[in-house]
Each structure stands twice: as C-alpha cells, then as structure tokens.
Design a protein around this motif. Sequence first.
Motif, PDB file in Angstrom:
ATOM      1  N   CYS A 138       0.847  -1.196   0.000  1.00  0.00           N
ATOM      2  CA  CYS A 138       0.000   0.000   0.000  1.00  0.00           C
ATOM      3  C   CYS A 138       0.886   1.251   0.000  1.00  0.00           C
ATOM      4  O   CYS A 138       1.754   1.389   0.863  1.00  0.00           O
ATOM      5  CB  CYS A 138      -0.909   0.008   1.222  1.00  0.00           C
ATOM      6  SG  CYS A 138      -1.894   1.524   1.360  1.00  0.00           S
ATOM      7  N   CYS A 141       0.190   3.299   3.663  1.00  0.00           N
ATOM      8  CA  CYS A 141       0.583   2.791   4.986  1.00  0.00           C
ATOM      9  C   CYS A 141       1.653   1.711   4.933  1.00  0.00           C
ATOM     10  O   CYS A 141       2.132   1.269   5.963  1.00  0.00           O
ATOM     11  CB  CYS A 141      -0.643   2.262   5.718  1.00  0.00           C
ATOM     12  SG  CYS A 141      -1.266   0.715   5.060  1.00  0.00           S
ATOM     13  N   CYS A 157      -4.473  -0.743   0.241  1.00  0.00           N
ATOM     14  CA  CYS A 157      -4.874  -1.869   1.085  1.00  0.00           C
ATOM     15  C   CYS A 157      -6.376  -1.757   1.341  1.00  0.00           C
ATOM     16  O   CYS A 157      -7.104  -2.731   1.346  1.00  0.00           O
ATOM     17  CB  CYS A 157      -4.078  -1.880   2.384  1.00  0.00           C
ATOM     18  SG  CYS A 157      -4.559  -0.631   3.595  1.00  0.00           S
ATOM     19  N   CYS A 162      -6.980   4.241   3.391  1.00  0.00           N
ATOM     20  CA  CYS A 162      -5.743   4.794   2.810  1.00  0.00           C
ATOM     21  C   CYS A 162      -6.016   5.607   1.553  1.00  0.00           C
ATOM     22  O   CYS A 162      -5.419   6.661   1.350  1.00  0.00           O
ATOM     23  CB  CYS A 162      -4.755   3.676   2.539  1.00  0.00           C
ATOM     24  SG  CYS A 162      -4.014   3.082   4.070  1.00  0.00           S
TER      25      CYS A 162
HETATM   26 ZN   LIG Z   1      -2.930   1.189   3.366  1.00  0.00          ZN
END
Ligand SMILES: [Zn+2]
Length: 182
Positions: A138, A141, A157, A162
Amino acid sequence: MTFSWTPHRFSGGALALDVANSVILRFDPARSIDRFADPGNLAAFPDAATRLCAEDRDGPLKAVPADRADGLIRLREAIDRHFRAEAGGTPSSLLLADLLDQIAQALRVAEAGDLDFETALSALRLISPSRAGALKICPNCEWLFLDRSKNKSRAWCDMAVCGNRVKARLHYQRKKQGKDAS
Ligand SMILES: [Zn+2]
C-alpha cells in the motif's frame, strides 16, 4: 482510545499478510506500533481473524500459547521481509529460505487451527507463482496486501481508509498552493 481489530486491519486479503500488517508504520521508528506486543491484542486476534480475514478456512482460529508467541513473531517478520522484497521487485532466495525455515518450524510445533500453523500454511500458499502480480504494498501505509480483483487494479490496502487519506492530503496541498478551484 482502546484498540480493537477492525475490518480495516484485515485488508491484507490473506491471513499471512494480515499477521504481517499487525505492525503499524513498520518503517517509521518514531510512530511504529506492534499490535502483537500487547498480549491482550494478540489473544483477541484469532477470533477477529476468523470473522474478518478474506482468506477461506475451515473452522475458527485458535490462539497461540505464550511459549510459542516468539515463534509467531519470527514467522511474521520472515513473512514481511520475503513478500515485501518480492512485491518491491527485489526477491531474494535467502529471504525465501528463511521464510521456509519459519514455516517448517511452525508446522512442527503447532496443530491445524492454531494461529501460527494456519499463518504458516497461508504463507506457503502465497509463495505459489500463480498469484504473481497480485502481491502489493500500500503506497499510503506500506501494508502488504493481496489484490484479489480480476484486473489487478487495486491501488490501496483499503480504499476507504488509505485511498481517502491520500486524496484528502492532495486536496489539502492543492488548497494550500491556491490552485484548488473547488
Ligand atoms: Zn494502506
């Protein structure tokens, strides 16, 4: 705020990746949090994973006894190192060998249904070349996730967390630069 295993924390798409993602902001030492460092969180994980993990499995997951927690953490770190290197385009046979060692160790000491045993089997399934291109990191993150979409177009993700955070950040930056018309 007390911590809980929300659906977002099972964005990995496979048990092995959800376990790897129990470390938040892994590469930011000042803010990084290991959710398994709290025994209560670790004990609550199997029940939550049984409900929320995207990977199909028979029966509920069982907690690892305290004397096998270190082994689970070693397995988790080997999973993260190997699949992160692979998703980043720099696979390493040494990292794969280390992961296979940890998988073998878990299968030796644990039983079907135990979190460490099932995490090891999940990692073993992920090693299969049939899911090449589906393993991603991702960009917000840095969690690992398995893109189960047909055209492998998933970018985050979890789009709701996100994806929106990045969009909000870009929006804020544009606003600050005075370029935002909306
Ligand atoms: Zn993420």
